[in-house]
Write an enzyme that holds these catalytic residues in place. Structure first.
Site, PDB file in Angstrom:
ATOM      1  N   ASP A  15      -7.487 -21.982   3.274  1.00 54.01           N
ATOM      2  CA  ASP A  15      -6.672 -21.002   2.556  1.00 54.01           C
ATOM      3  C   ASP A  15      -5.243 -21.520   2.477  1.00 54.01           C
ATOM      4  OD1 ASP A  15      -8.838 -19.256   2.240  1.00 54.01           O
ATOM      5  OD2 ASP A  15      -8.519 -18.394   4.224  1.00 54.01           O
ATOM      6  N   LYS A  37     -14.634 -24.199   3.907  1.00 60.28           N
ATOM      7  CA  LYS A  37     -14.804 -23.059   3.000  1.00 60.28           C
ATOM      8  C   LYS A  37     -13.645 -23.067   2.016  1.00 60.28           C
ATOM      9  CE  LYS A  37     -13.597 -18.811   3.931  1.00 60.28           C
ATOM     10  NZ  LYS A  37     -12.977 -18.116   2.813  1.00 60.28           N
ATOM     11  N   ASP A  64     -16.450 -19.784  -1.445  1.00 61.85           N
ATOM     12  CA  ASP A  64     -16.338 -18.354  -1.104  1.00 61.85           C
ATOM     13  C   ASP A  64     -15.553 -17.632  -2.202  1.00 61.85           C
ATOM     14  OD1 ASP A  64     -16.083 -15.909   0.302  1.00 61.85           O
ATOM     15  OD2 ASP A  64     -14.355 -16.642   1.442  1.00 61.85           O
ATOM     16  N   LEU A  65     -16.211 -17.429  -3.354  1.00 62.88           N
ATOM     17  CA  LEU A  65     -15.517 -16.743  -4.450  1.00 62.88           C
ATOM     18  C   LEU A  65     -16.016 -15.306  -4.604  1.00 62.88           C
ATOM     19  CD1 LEU A  65     -15.134 -19.669  -7.018  1.00 62.88           C
ATOM     20  CD2 LEU A  65     -13.493 -18.801  -5.354  1.00 62.88           C
ATOM     21  N   LYS A  66     -16.937 -14.901  -3.755  1.00 61.07           N
ATOM     22  CA  LYS A  66     -17.383 -13.500  -3.691  1.00 61.07           C
ATOM     23  C   LYS A  66     -17.573 -12.901  -5.086  1.00 61.07           C
ATOM     24  CE  LYS A  66     -14.955 -12.547   0.688  1.00 61.07           C
ATOM     25  NZ  LYS A  66     -14.106 -13.747   0.806  1.00 61.07           N
ATOM     26  N   HIS A  68     -18.621 -10.751  -8.108  1.00 57.22           N
ATOM     27  CA  HIS A  68     -18.956  -9.327  -8.215  1.00 57.22           C
ATOM     28  C   HIS A  68     -18.755  -8.943  -9.676  1.00 57.22           C
ATOM     29  CE1 HIS A  68     -18.554  -5.104  -6.160  1.00 57.22           C
ATOM     30  NE2 HIS A  68     -19.463  -5.139  -7.115  1.00 57.22           N
ATOM     31  N   ASP A  69     -19.821  -9.048 -10.470  1.00 52.91           N
ATOM     32  CA  ASP A  69     -19.703  -8.815 -11.918  1.00 52.91           C
ATOM     33  C   ASP A  69     -21.089  -8.449 -12.440  1.00 52.91           C
ATOM     34  OD1 ASP A  69     -18.753  -8.960 -14.625  1.00 52.91           O
ATOM     35  OD2 ASP A  69     -17.270 -10.437 -13.995  1.00 52.91           O
ATOM     36  N   PRO A  71     -24.804  -8.993 -13.997  1.00 50.40           N
ATOM     37  CA  PRO A  71     -25.731 -10.074 -13.630  1.00 50.40           C
ATOM     38  C   PRO A  71     -25.574 -11.354 -14.451  1.00 50.40           C
ATOM     39  CG  PRO A  71     -26.877  -7.974 -13.601  1.00 50.40           C
ATOM     40  CD  PRO A  71     -25.499  -7.687 -14.124  1.00 50.40           C
ATOM     41  N   ASN A  72     -25.403 -11.233 -15.771  1.00 46.23           N
ATOM     42  CA  ASN A  72     -25.334 -12.437 -16.610  1.00 46.23           C
ATOM     43  C   ASN A  72     -24.119 -13.298 -16.264  1.00 46.23           C
ATOM     44  OD1 ASN A  72     -26.281 -13.993 -18.953  1.00 46.23           O
ATOM     45  ND2 ASN A  72     -24.335 -13.317 -19.853  1.00 46.23           N
ATOM     46  N   THR A 128     -14.397  -8.206   6.835  1.00 43.55           N
ATOM     47  CA  THR A 128     -14.042  -8.114   8.262  1.00 43.55           C
ATOM     48  C   THR A 128     -12.674  -7.473   8.487  1.00 43.55           C
ATOM     49  OG1 THR A 128     -13.478 -10.436   7.984  1.00 43.55           O
ATOM     50  CG2 THR A 128     -15.457  -9.962   9.212  1.00 43.55           C
ATOM     51  N   ARG A 190     -11.682 -15.330  16.409  1.00 40.14           N
ATOM     52  CA  ARG A 190     -10.402 -15.591  17.072  1.00 40.14           C
ATOM     53  C   ARG A 190     -10.698 -16.182  18.453  1.00 40.14           C
ATOM     54  NH1 ARG A 190      -9.187 -15.603  12.733  1.00 40.14           N
ATOM     55  NH2 ARG A 190      -7.550 -14.515  11.604  1.00 40.14           N
ATOM     56  N   GLN A 200      -7.370  -9.401  10.411  1.00 36.57           N
ATOM     57  CA  GLN A 200      -8.773  -9.190  10.745  1.00 36.57           C
ATOM     58  C   GLN A 200      -8.895  -8.037  11.742  1.00 36.57           C
ATOM     59  OE1 GLN A 200     -10.912 -10.454   9.031  1.00 36.57           O
ATOM     60  NE2 GLN A 200     -10.705 -12.639   8.654  1.00 36.57           N
ATOM     61  N   GLY A 220     -10.195 -19.798   9.891  1.00 32.24           N
ATOM     62  CA  GLY A 220      -9.056 -20.195   9.061  1.00 32.24           C
ATOM     63  C   GLY A 220      -7.814 -20.413   9.880  1.00 32.24           C
ATOM     64  N   ARG A 221      -6.973 -19.386   9.948  1.00 30.46           N
ATOM     65  CA  ARG A 221      -5.641 -19.543  10.540  1.00 30.46           C
ATOM     66  C   ARG A 221      -5.607 -20.091  11.963  1.00 30.46           C
ATOM     67  NH1 ARG A 221      -4.222 -13.800   8.022  1.00 30.46           N
ATOM     68  NH2 ARG A 221      -6.484 -13.716   8.366  1.00 30.46           N
TER      69      ARG A 221
HETATM   70  O1  C5P Z   1      -7.722 -17.033   8.746  1.00 24.47           O
HETATM   71  P1  C5P Z   1      -9.030 -16.356   9.051  1.00 24.47           P
HETATM   72  O2  C5P Z   1      -9.796 -17.038  10.176  1.00 24.47           O
HETATM   73  O3  C5P Z   1      -8.877 -14.867   9.245  1.00 24.47           O
HETATM   74  O4  C5P Z   1      -9.881 -16.593   7.719  1.00 24.47           O
HETATM   75  C1  C5P Z   1     -11.099 -15.958   7.475  1.00 24.47           C
HETATM   76  C2  C5P Z   1     -11.619 -16.404   6.146  1.00 24.47           C
HETATM   77  O5  C5P Z   1     -12.869 -15.777   5.918  1.00 24.47           O
HETATM   78  C3  C5P Z   1     -10.739 -16.049   4.968  1.00 24.47           C
HETATM   79  O6  C5P Z   1     -10.809 -17.157   4.063  1.00 24.47           O
HETATM   80  C4  C5P Z   1     -11.368 -14.839   4.332  1.00 24.47           C
HETATM   81  O7  C5P Z   1     -11.224 -14.809   2.933  1.00 24.47           O
HETATM   82  C5  C5P Z   1     -12.842 -15.054   4.688  1.00 24.47           C
HETATM   83  N1  C5P Z   1     -13.671 -13.852   4.771  1.00 24.47           N
HETATM   84  C6  C5P Z   1     -13.391 -12.788   5.617  1.00 24.47           C
HETATM   85  N2  C5P Z   1     -14.212 -11.671   5.649  1.00 24.47           N
HETATM   86  C7  C5P Z   1     -15.307 -11.637   4.867  1.00 24.47           C
HETATM   87  C8  C5P Z   1     -15.621 -12.724   4.032  1.00 24.47           C
HETATM   88  C9  C5P Z   1     -14.775 -13.835   4.018  1.00 24.47           C
HETATM   89  O8  C5P Z   1     -12.412 -12.843   6.355  1.00 24.47           O
HETATM   90  N3  C5P Z   1     -16.127 -10.599   4.950  1.00 24.47           N
END
Ligand code: C5P
Length: 243
Positions: A15, A37, A64-66, A68-69, A71-72, A128, A190, A200, A220-221
């Site tokens: 990210d 990711k 991870d582009l999630k 949501h639209d 079906p086509n 989350t 974490r 989170q 991530g972070r």
């Molecule tokens: O920095 P951190 O560890 O919180 O990053 C979590 C990653 O997981 C982010 O890229 C976030 O978009 C992704 N994510 C999430 N919860 C979800 C799906 C994806 O935090 N349910």
């Protein structure tokens, strides 16, 4: 994307703002992790070049582009993602059965058409960053988070998806309810002794998530924000029992 060794189970969430930042992270994490990711921030900024940069360095990519639209449209997006050679992708499970079926079918067809491996298709259950109060008051779902996550995961399986994204706190119930073959990916990780939780809410340590039955942990972070990302990643791998 093999989920064999602890190093293969940790997917670093890239990210970051620019392709150069992602490339620097990938260069420093190569040899420690094998998967990453790519989410909406980096993909919006850099597009398919971000996927190419990761694949060129030998990383498996969870896109991870999630989606949501309708079906086509989702089917078209899944086909385009499969063409990029991503190993894993996701759609929102709240998009309904027809949308998820279209995603699963498109992944299978694209893999056959392009001669690539079929990407693992996941359903996103409940973010989350949401807790029960937010799920109820802001999203309008009265069920508990766990019940809603299980409901959405069951629909995802019915539609032919391969797994789901959920918080570590629902992993045990998901594993019990959906069995060993269901792929479970969990963000909200974490490390023990870490400082904050950022945005989170439903979190766990890497070890707790793995013991509960997760296949892949998205981090991530705690890695990308560390002064030494490779050392932070290596510490997580060690915490999971790897070297
Ligand atoms: O920095 P951190 O560890 O919180 O990053 C979590 C990653 O997981 C982010 O890229 C976030 O978009 C992704 N994510 C999430 N919860 C979800 C799906 C994806 O935090 N349910």
């Amino acid at each position: 994307m093999p989920a064999g060794s602890p190093a293969d189970r940790v997917l670093v969430a890239l990210d970051v703002e620019a392709l150069g930042d992602a490339e620097r992270l990938l260069d420093c994490l190569a040899g420690t992790l094998t998967g990453c990711k790519i989410g909406s921030q980096l993909f919006t900024a850099a597009g398919p070049r971000a996927v190419e940069a990761a694949r060129k360095r030998g990383f498996g990519v969870f896109l991870d582009l999630k989606y949501h639209d309708i079906p086509n449209t989702v089917a078209g997006a899944v086909r385009a993602a499969a063409r990029l050679g991503v190993s894993m992708l996701n759609v929102h499970a709240s998009g309904g059965l027809a949308m998820m079926r279209a995603a699963a079918d498109a992944a299978t067809k694209a893999a056959a058409d392009f001669g690539t491996a079929r990407p693992v298709c996941l359903g996103v259950t409940v973010l989350t960053s949401l807790d029960r109060t937010a799920l109820h008051r802001e999203v309008g779902v009265a069920a508990t988070v766990e019940a809603h996550v299980l409901h959405l995961a069951e629909r995802a399986r019915e539609a032919g998806l391969d797994g789901c994204v959920a918080s570590p706190q629902e992993v045990r119930a998901l594993r019990l309810g959906l069995g060993r073959d269901w792929v479970i990916v969990t963000p909200g990780i974490r490390p023990g002794g870490g400082e904050g939780t950022d945005d989170q809410v439903r979190i766990a340590t890497p070890c707790a998530a793995l013991v509960a039955g997760a296949d892949y942990l998205v981090v991530g972070r705690p890695i990308t924000g560390a002064s030494d990302p490779a050392a932070a990643a290596a510490a997580i791998v060690r915490e999971l029992g790897g070297s």
